[in-house]
Every structure is written in C-alpha cells, then in structure tokens.
Design a protein around this motif. Structure first.
Motif, mmCIF file in Angstrom:
data_model
loop_
_atom_site.group_PDB
_atom_site.id
_atom_site.type_symbol
_atom_site.label_atom_id
_atom_site.label_comp_id
_atom_site.label_asym_id
_atom_site.label_seq_id
_atom_site.Cartn_x
_atom_site.Cartn_y
_atom_site.Cartn_z
ATOM 1 N N LEU A 28 40.144 66.633 19.580
ATOM 2 C CA LEU A 28 38.614 66.454 18.424
ATOM 3 C C LEU A 28 38.879 67.618 17.418
ATOM 4 O O LEU A 28 38.264 66.658 16.477
ATOM 5 C CB LEU A 28 37.786 65.787 19.454
ATOM 6 C CG LEU A 28 37.686 65.168 20.611
ATOM 7 C CD1 LEU A 28 36.045 64.863 21.342
ATOM 8 C CD2 LEU A 28 38.289 63.464 20.030
ATOM 9 N N GLN A 29 38.547 68.433 17.588
ATOM 10 C CA GLN A 29 38.555 69.389 16.242
ATOM 11 C C GLN A 29 39.633 69.484 15.415
ATOM 12 O O GLN A 29 39.451 70.112 14.144
ATOM 13 C CB GLN A 29 38.504 71.009 16.832
ATOM 14 C CG GLN A 29 37.527 70.672 17.827
ATOM 15 C CD GLN A 29 37.309 72.975 18.706
ATOM 16 O OE1 GLN A 29 38.024 73.188 18.662
ATOM 17 N NE2 GLN A 29 36.261 72.237 19.559
ATOM 18 N N ARG A 30 41.051 68.855 15.562
ATOM 19 C CA ARG A 30 42.019 69.015 14.925
ATOM 20 C C ARG A 30 41.430 68.223 13.395
ATOM 21 O O ARG A 30 40.756 66.811 14.356
ATOM 22 C CB ARG A 30 43.258 68.196 15.517
ATOM 23 C CG ARG A 30 43.475 69.649 16.094
ATOM 24 C CD ARG A 30 45.359 68.917 17.036
ATOM 25 N NE ARG A 30 46.005 68.351 16.203
ATOM 26 C CZ ARG A 30 47.412 68.573 16.571
ATOM 27 N NH1 ARG A 30 47.882 69.382 17.404
ATOM 28 N NH2 ARG A 30 48.508 68.460 16.097
ATOM 29 N N GLU A 31 42.237 67.982 12.104
ATOM 30 C CA GLU A 31 42.159 67.335 11.308
ATOM 31 C C GLU A 31 42.801 66.353 11.143
ATOM 32 O O GLU A 31 42.545 65.055 10.287
ATOM 33 C CB GLU A 31 42.516 68.824 10.041
ATOM 34 C CG GLU A 31 41.532 69.259 10.184
ATOM 35 C CD GLU A 31 41.849 70.306 8.162
ATOM 36 O OE1 GLU A 31 42.093 69.715 7.593
ATOM 37 O OE2 GLU A 31 40.593 70.704 7.528
ATOM 38 N N ASP A 32 44.155 66.028 11.555
ATOM 39 C CA ASP A 32 45.003 64.792 12.281
ATOM 40 C C ASP A 32 44.626 64.314 12.918
ATOM 41 O O ASP A 32 45.479 63.376 13.394
ATOM 42 C CB ASP A 32 46.475 65.650 12.075
ATOM 43 C CG ASP A 32 47.012 66.517 13.211
ATOM 44 O OD1 ASP A 32 45.822 66.239 13.787
ATOM 45 O OD2 ASP A 32 48.312 66.600 13.291
ATOM 46 N N VAL A 33 43.477 64.512 13.752
ATOM 47 C CA VAL A 33 42.710 63.491 14.601
ATOM 48 C C VAL A 33 41.573 62.510 14.236
ATOM 49 O O VAL A 33 40.701 63.200 14.022
ATOM 50 C CB VAL A 33 42.776 64.181 16.281
ATOM 51 C CG1 VAL A 33 42.423 63.339 17.226
ATOM 52 C CG2 VAL A 33 44.435 65.032 16.579
#
Length: 301
Positions: A28-33
C-alpha cells in the motif's frame, strides 16, 4: 502512474480486514498501487476505522448492502490499474515480490486474462511455502486470490448479480474461453486465506452455501454447455447429491438441493438472456484444461 489496483469488498469483518491491511502494508506504500475497499453496509464501524487510520485507501460505502457481486463489478469497472488484484478481507499475500511476478507473467503471456494464485486455507500460516508446482493453464480461479488483466475484463460481461454468491468466477472463466483468453495458475504467488474450511459445515450458513454452490453450477451448465451435454451433467450431479448426502441422512444438504432446483427454474429467464453457449470443440478444449487449483497443502511438492 497506477499499475496495480488492490480491490477488497467487506462487510462486518473489521478484525479480519485490519489484519489483511497490516499484512499487505508494504504494498500500500507503493506509488504504483491503489487500494479500494468497498464497505457493503457494515455496522461494526469499518468505515470509521478506515477513515481514521488509512487515508491512503479509497473507501466506498453502501448504507444498505448491495451484495458481494455488485461490489466486485463496481470495483473492477472503476479501478485505474492495469492489473486488478482481488483479495477477500480475510486473505493476504505471503509472497513478498508478488507485484513483480504478476507484471512479468502478464507481459510474457499476452493471452492470459486472469492469474490464479496458489492458496493456502487455514487460520494458521503454512509451516512451509516451497512448491515444485509450475505455472499452467487451468479452467477456473478462486475469488479470494486472483488478478485480472483489465484488458481481458473489459472484453467480457460483468459478473451476474443474480448469482448472489458462488459461481461468478466460473461464469467469467467460460466467458474468457469464448473470447479465446486463458487463466493461468501461477504457484509462485502464494495467498493465505485465513479460513477454517472444515469448520464451515457447522456454520449457520452451511445450507445456504450449499444451495448457492449447486445452483451456480447448474446456471453455468445451462448458459454455456452444449445442449446435448446438459441433461447428463444434471442427472450426474443430482445423483451425487443423493448418494453422498441424502442417503446418508444429511437433511440440510438435501433441502439445499431442492432449493437449488427451484432457483434454477425461477432464474430460467436470466439464464436464457445470458446464454453464451460453447461449441462442442470449445467444450472439449475446456474439459481438457486442468481443473481450478483451489486448495494447496504444504505437503504437496
């Protein structure tokens, strides 16, 4: 740019959902998610918890429940990702680099419409996670852990809401067959579904689960199978119910069977409208596919 959409529908299972979000927090911390959660009329303050503790999650709510399939259709039709990850509120990835595996598999298998994950069903985590299984084409997938290539989803009809629960994945699988698209079981991606399967027989909803499971199978027979195949399949499944349940005194399963037969008759118009029958060649190819991989056991090497 959003590449992956994690989609969860939930209702009155806040504790399960909290654990799921904890387990997938690194994703959930990823920018592409993006993560979208549909709260289907919960009364256990699910929405309040999400608003206060997970501002990075998109929250959708129904004041009054609209049903699991309605929510899934809405999530899939409104997410932004190229790949849509469907998780139950009581399931989570064990595989750390699952997103990279997902992207690589879809990019190297252009005809793959859905990835079916390896799924371990238990309240406890598996004592081992290694497997010698390899990716393969299969006939279906499980709702609690699969990934859509959104280009494929857009080519088929929505899940039928009148199924209510059970059978919608088989419906989608058969629609993919009609489009010449494939479902791939990718055991490299392991999902933990935190459910005690054996205990379900004692649950209050045992009978309704059996009813919906049976009728969904019959709905799909009548919508997709060649007409000449349907009577034989129906008689076989009814005989199996009688032999394995009725003659052994399981009154709940027997009553569920008769309820499912009535549901089949009541939904005959929906079945006729939604029919998309396989040719005999398509049916033969479908039958030759490996069955959906539903339960994985660490002892299976």
């Amino acid at each position: 740019m959003i590449k992956f959409s994690i989609l969860i529908s939930t209702k009155n299972r806040l504790e399960d959902l909290q654990l799921t979000l904890q387990k997938i927090s690194h994703l959930l911390q990823r920018e592409d998610v993006e993560c979208i959660i549909y709260d289907d009329g919960s009364t256990d303050k699910t929405s309040e918890f999400l608003k206060e503790n997970h501002t990075n999650i998109q929250l959708l709510t129904n004041q009054k429940s609209k049903g699991y399939i309605y929510n899934r259709n809405y999530l899939l039709n409104n997410c932004k990702g190229k790949y849509a990850i469907s998780l139950d509120d009581d399931s989570n990835f064990i595989t750390e680099n699952c997103l990279e595996i997902i992207e690589n598999h879809f990019e190297t298998n252009e005809n793959c419409g859905v990835i079916a994950c390896r799924i371990f069903w238990s309240k406890e985590e598996p004592f081992a996670i290694h497997t010698n299984e390899v990716a393969q084409k299969v006939s279906g997938f499980v709702g609690c852990g699969h990934i859509w290539n959104m280009d494929a989803w857009k080519k088929i009809p929505n899940y039928p809401e009148w199924f209510e629960f059970y059978g919608e994945e088989d419906f989608a699988s058969l629609q993919l067959v009609k489009k010449g698209l494939e479902i791939h079981y990718v055991p490299e991606i392991l999902v933990h579904h935190r459910v005690n399967v054996s205990a379900r027989k004692k649950d209050k909803d045992y009978q309704i689960r059996r009813r919906r499971s049976l009728r969904a199978g019959w709905y799909n027979y009548f919508m997709f199978y060649p007409i000449s195949i349907v009577p034989k399949k129906m008689l076989y499944t009814i005989w199996q119910q009688l032999k394995n349940h009725t003659f052994k005194g399981n009154s709940k399963a027997t009553f569920a069977m008769f309820q499912a037969i009535l549901d089949l008759l009541l939904n005959s118009v929906n079945i006729f409208k939604t029919s998309n029958r396989l040719t005999h060649k398509e049916y033969k190819e479908y039958c030759n596919l490996a069955k959906a991989k539903i339960y994985w056991n660490p002892n299976e090497k």
